[in-house]
Scaffold this motif. Sequence first.
Motif: not given
Length: 217
Positions: A159-163
């Motif tokens: 999973v890629v999680a970024v603001p």
Amino acid sequence: MERFRDRTEAGRLLGQALRERTDLADRPDVLVLGLPRGGVVVAAEVARALHAPLDAFVVRKIGVPGHEELAMGAIASGGIRVVNEDVRASLLIPPEVFELAAAREEQELARREAAYRGERPPVDMRGRCVILVDDGLATGASMRAAVRAVKQREPARVVVAVPVAPPDTCRQIERMGVEVLCLSMPEDFGGVGRFYDDFAQTTDEEVRELLHVSTSH
């Protein structure tokens, strides 16, 4: 336009979104990896929200000479290299200039791995759910390198999680067969720092301290 006070606030909001929108909280198989340096600050808050372990995953952007913020490629642990052919072609960057910049970044990658990890062996990702976190994406070259490198370690899920990131960058990363959670996807982008009130550089010492606090719990 969504703005964040600093990386800590962005990480808190991202961790909250992951708790609410996914099944990743309070699971023993989840591992949170921050891309140094700034991504580790965001990732520390995500790891706290999900009650998951934190580590750093070193990736280095290969910047265009004189415009280092613009990525013409990226490298990651395990000999992974991603080339932004569009950028290289449009700026007519010769192969030898690219290779020289890549060699410099390989040295820095090795230095940072030693600085952050010390004697700790690389974390085992096999069969785990790995969440890759950064403070934002522009071209996405660094994250694409990270995804390719992590996939070599045989995780069950990435999973890629970024603001914040542009919509087309998120789509490119989704096409790599990973899940993407991004809080804000403005069409008019212009750089990650625009979306933070405080985007001061994170130091090696801050990264080491965050990792030390995580591993001592």
